[in-house]
Design a protein around this motif. Structure first.
Motif, PDB file in Angstrom:
ATOM      1  N   ALA A 199     -20.951 -37.343 -50.641  1.00  0.00           N
ATOM      2  CA  ALA A 199     -21.839 -38.224 -49.884  1.00  0.00           C
ATOM      3  C   ALA A 199     -23.147 -38.459 -50.636  1.00  0.00           C
ATOM      4  CB  ALA A 199     -22.123 -37.612 -48.512  1.00  0.00           C
ATOM      5  N   ASP A 200     -23.696 -37.417 -51.238  1.00  0.00           N
ATOM      6  CA  ASP A 200     -24.945 -37.557 -51.986  1.00  0.00           C
ATOM      7  C   ASP A 200     -24.774 -38.473 -53.192  1.00  0.00           C
ATOM      8  OD1 ASP A 200     -26.163 -35.832 -50.218  1.00  0.00           O
ATOM      9  OD2 ASP A 200     -26.044 -34.076 -51.536  1.00  0.00           O
ATOM     10  N   ARG A 201     -23.662 -38.306 -53.912  1.00  0.00           N
ATOM     11  CA  ARG A 201     -23.407 -39.147 -55.088  1.00  0.00           C
ATOM     12  C   ARG A 201     -23.210 -40.600 -54.663  1.00  0.00           C
ATOM     13  NH1 ARG A 201     -24.566 -38.303 -60.113  1.00  0.00           N
ATOM     14  NH2 ARG A 201     -22.555 -38.522 -61.169  1.00  0.00           N
ATOM     15  N   TYR A 202     -22.532 -40.808 -53.557  1.00  0.00           N
ATOM     16  CA  TYR A 202     -22.324 -42.167 -53.065  1.00  0.00           C
ATOM     17  C   TYR A 202     -23.664 -42.848 -52.779  1.00  0.00           C
ATOM     18  CZ  TYR A 202     -21.407 -45.922 -49.772  1.00  0.00           C
ATOM     19  OH  TYR A 202     -21.405 -47.128 -49.134  1.00  0.00           O
ATOM     20  N   GLU A 203     -24.573 -42.126 -52.161  1.00  0.00           N
ATOM     21  CA  GLU A 203     -25.871 -42.699 -51.826  1.00  0.00           C
ATOM     22  C   GLU A 203     -26.737 -42.928 -53.061  1.00  0.00           C
ATOM     23  OE1 GLU A 203     -26.870 -41.338 -47.323  1.00  0.00           O
ATOM     24  OE2 GLU A 203     -27.207 -39.813 -48.871  1.00  0.00           O
ATOM     25  N   ALA A 204     -26.494 -42.149 -54.121  1.00  0.00           N
ATOM     26  CA  ALA A 204     -27.347 -42.229 -55.314  1.00  0.00           C
ATOM     27  C   ALA A 204     -26.848 -43.221 -56.360  1.00  0.00           C
ATOM     28  CB  ALA A 204     -27.467 -40.849 -55.958  1.00  0.00           C
ATOM     29  N   LEU A 205     -25.533 -43.512 -56.370  1.00  0.00           N
ATOM     30  CA  LEU A 205     -24.950 -44.312 -57.447  1.00  0.00           C
ATOM     31  C   LEU A 205     -24.466 -45.669 -56.945  1.00  0.00           C
ATOM     32  CD1 LEU A 205     -22.813 -41.580 -59.264  1.00  0.00           C
ATOM     33  CD2 LEU A 205     -24.859 -42.699 -60.178  1.00  0.00           C
ATOM     34  N   PRO A 206     -25.025 -46.756 -57.439  1.00  0.00           N
ATOM     35  CA  PRO A 206     -24.546 -48.085 -57.033  1.00  0.00           C
ATOM     36  C   PRO A 206     -23.156 -48.404 -57.568  1.00  0.00           C
ATOM     37  CG  PRO A 206     -26.196 -48.286 -58.763  1.00  0.00           C
ATOM     38  CD  PRO A 206     -26.191 -46.839 -58.350  1.00  0.00           C
ATOM     39  N   THR A 207     -22.702 -47.645 -58.578  1.00  0.00           N
ATOM     40  CA  THR A 207     -21.382 -47.896 -59.170  1.00  0.00           C
ATOM     41  C   THR A 207     -20.283 -47.099 -58.485  1.00  0.00           C
ATOM     42  OG1 THR A 207     -21.850 -46.166 -60.807  1.00  0.00           O
ATOM     43  CG2 THR A 207     -22.297 -48.449 -61.446  1.00  0.00           C
ATOM     44  N   LEU A 208     -20.627 -46.327 -57.457  1.00  0.00           N
ATOM     45  CA  LEU A 208     -19.641 -45.499 -56.763  1.00  0.00           C
ATOM     46  C   LEU A 208     -19.377 -46.057 -55.367  1.00  0.00           C
ATOM     47  CD1 LEU A 208     -17.880 -42.962 -56.449  1.00  0.00           C
ATOM     48  CD2 LEU A 208     -19.949 -41.726 -55.743  1.00  0.00           C
ATOM     49  N   GLU A 209     -18.107 -46.251 -55.061  1.00  0.00           N
ATOM     50  CA  GLU A 209     -17.691 -46.699 -53.736  1.00  0.00           C
ATOM     51  C   GLU A 209     -16.696 -45.691 -53.182  1.00  0.00           C
ATOM     52  OE1 GLU A 209     -17.228 -51.140 -53.442  1.00  0.00           O
ATOM     53  OE2 GLU A 209     -17.217 -50.946 -55.623  1.00  0.00           O
ATOM     54  N   VAL A 210     -16.903 -45.274 -51.946  1.00  0.00           N
ATOM     55  CA  VAL A 210     -16.084 -44.231 -51.335  1.00  0.00           C
ATOM     56  C   VAL A 210     -15.622 -44.675 -49.957  1.00  0.00           C
ATOM     57  CG1 VAL A 210     -16.012 -41.846 -50.515  1.00  0.00           C
ATOM     58  CG2 VAL A 210     -17.339 -42.411 -52.578  1.00  0.00           C
ATOM     59  N   GLN A 211     -14.328 -44.537 -49.719  1.00  0.00           N
ATOM     60  CA  GLN A 211     -13.760 -44.779 -48.392  1.00  0.00           C
ATOM     61  C   GLN A 211     -12.853 -43.615 -48.023  1.00  0.00           C
ATOM     62  OE1 GLN A 211     -12.343 -49.010 -49.490  1.00  0.00           O
ATOM     63  NE2 GLN A 211     -12.639 -49.092 -47.263  1.00  0.00           N
ATOM     64  N   VAL A 212     -12.743 -43.362 -46.749  1.00  0.00           N
ATOM     65  CA  VAL A 212     -11.876 -42.300 -46.244  1.00  0.00           C
ATOM     66  C   VAL A 212     -10.766 -42.920 -45.407  1.00  0.00           C
ATOM     67  CG1 VAL A 212     -11.732 -40.223 -44.822  1.00  0.00           C
ATOM     68  CG2 VAL A 212     -13.771 -40.632 -46.234  1.00  0.00           C
ATOM     69  N   VAL A 213      -9.531 -42.495 -45.676  1.00  0.00           N
ATOM     70  CA  VAL A 213      -8.391 -42.883 -44.836  1.00  0.00           C
ATOM     71  C   VAL A 213      -8.294 -41.856 -43.713  1.00  0.00           C
ATOM     72  CG1 VAL A 213      -5.905 -43.267 -44.729  1.00  0.00           C
ATOM     73  CG2 VAL A 213      -7.168 -43.903 -46.790  1.00  0.00           C
ATOM     74  N   PRO A 214      -8.623 -42.229 -42.480  1.00  0.00           N
ATOM     75  CA  PRO A 214      -8.695 -41.243 -41.388  1.00  0.00           C
ATOM     76  C   PRO A 214      -7.319 -40.848 -40.872  1.00  0.00           C
ATOM     77  CG  PRO A 214      -9.131 -43.423 -40.528  1.00  0.00           C
ATOM     78  CD  PRO A 214      -8.986 -43.588 -42.025  1.00  0.00           C
TER      79      PRO A 214
END
Length: 297
Positions: A199-214
């Motif tokens: 979560a921290d890396r996602y908020e810090a890096l514009p080149t990182l995109e994260v999604q979760v399959v629930p």
């Protein structure tokens, strides 16, 4: 990955001989087509079979210096392109940094380092580029019981250095199965820190995109395992699947297209990124506090 990068030794060190060989073959194929020559005609002028030339262009066969000089002449390459590809050829045996750290040639790390975009579905584990040292150590220990302490330390170091690609501009779009975030690998505190780190890396890096399959969507198109689609500036995209630590490259266009369709379906089924971030923060709390739906590892 532009070939002019080979003029910079620091940049060239990031790319393995496997990648350099692929780029050389691709560049030669482009020169042939620009010259208006079929592979049959070019092979005839070079004095080899059409299959031989095709293997060169697809990096399944090496191109020696004499053959390279001959092809550059056949294709009437200008001086700038000649110099560029001759320099590239000279680096073909230059090892990348990770090849002195127990990573075999032709591995996933080879082609990850050269990619501009990596789309990855993480089934049972957190992506290697997003692992904390503690999580990575436990994953290696569990999945390779034969690895001794020195080997584990070395492999963790490789993962931490690979993670620097994200700071260097590599775009990673990872879709994570919720189960991978709730399984306790290394205990509650290690796992909570791991999820918080994503979560921290996602908020810090514009080149990182994260999604979760629930869990709520039930079954999905990639329940059989993790896979990736890697895109390059100067190379056709590649697909990659992995099982039991053994990787399988998908190079045919239809195979890569199928992998991308699967990834897009997963991305469409997954939570939006803002909602994924909220879920990750909640999972970290659940893991640390002993909440529900946490799987003991």
């Amino acid at each position: 990955m532009a070939t002019q990068a080979w003029n910079d030794e620091d940049v060239a060190d990031r790319f393995s001989p496997t990648v350099r060989k692929r780029v050389l073959g691709l560049q030669l194929a482009r020169l042939r087509r620009a010259a208006g020559l079929t592979s049959e005609k070019a092979a005839d002028e070079l004095g080899v079979g059409q299959g031989h030339l095709s293997q060169m262009e697809h990096a399944h066969r090496s191109v020696n210096k004499a053959q390279l000089l001959a092809l550059l002449s056949i294709y009437k390459a200008d001086e700038s392109k000649r110099a560029e590809l001759m320099l590239l050829h000279q680096t073909l045996k230059q090892p990348a940094w990770w090849q002195g750290m127990g990573v075999p040639a032709g591995s996933y790390v080879d082609l990850e380092a050269a990619a501009s975009i990596v789309r990855w579905f993480d089934h049972g584990l957190v992506n290697g580029l997003l692992q904390t040292p503690e999580y990575a150590e436990e994953v290696i220990r569990l999945t390779d019981p034969t690895a001794d302490a020195a080997a584990i330390t070395q492999r963790v170091d490789v993962r931490m250095q690979r993670a620097e690609l994200l700071d260097d501009g590599l775009r990673l779009w990872t879709v994570i199965d919720e189960g991978a975030t709730r399984r306790l690998v290394g205990g509650r505190e290690v796992m909570a820190r791991q999820i918080e780190y994503i979560a921290d890396r996602y908020e810090a890096l514009p080149t990182l995109e994260v999604q979760v399959v629930p869990f709520g969507i039930g079954g999905h198109v990639a329940m059989e395992g993790s896979f990736a689609v890697l895109e390059y500036e100067d190379h056709p995209p590649l697909g990659y699947t992995e099982q039991w630590g053994q990787g399988n490259w998908l190079e045919r266009g239809a195979e890569v297209d199928d992998a991308l369709r699967r990834w897009q379906k997963l991305s469409g089924d997954a939570l939006a990124q803002a909602d994924s971030l909220k879920l990750l923060r909640k999972i970290a709390e659940d893991v640390r506090d002993g909440g529900d739906q946490v799987a003991e590892g």
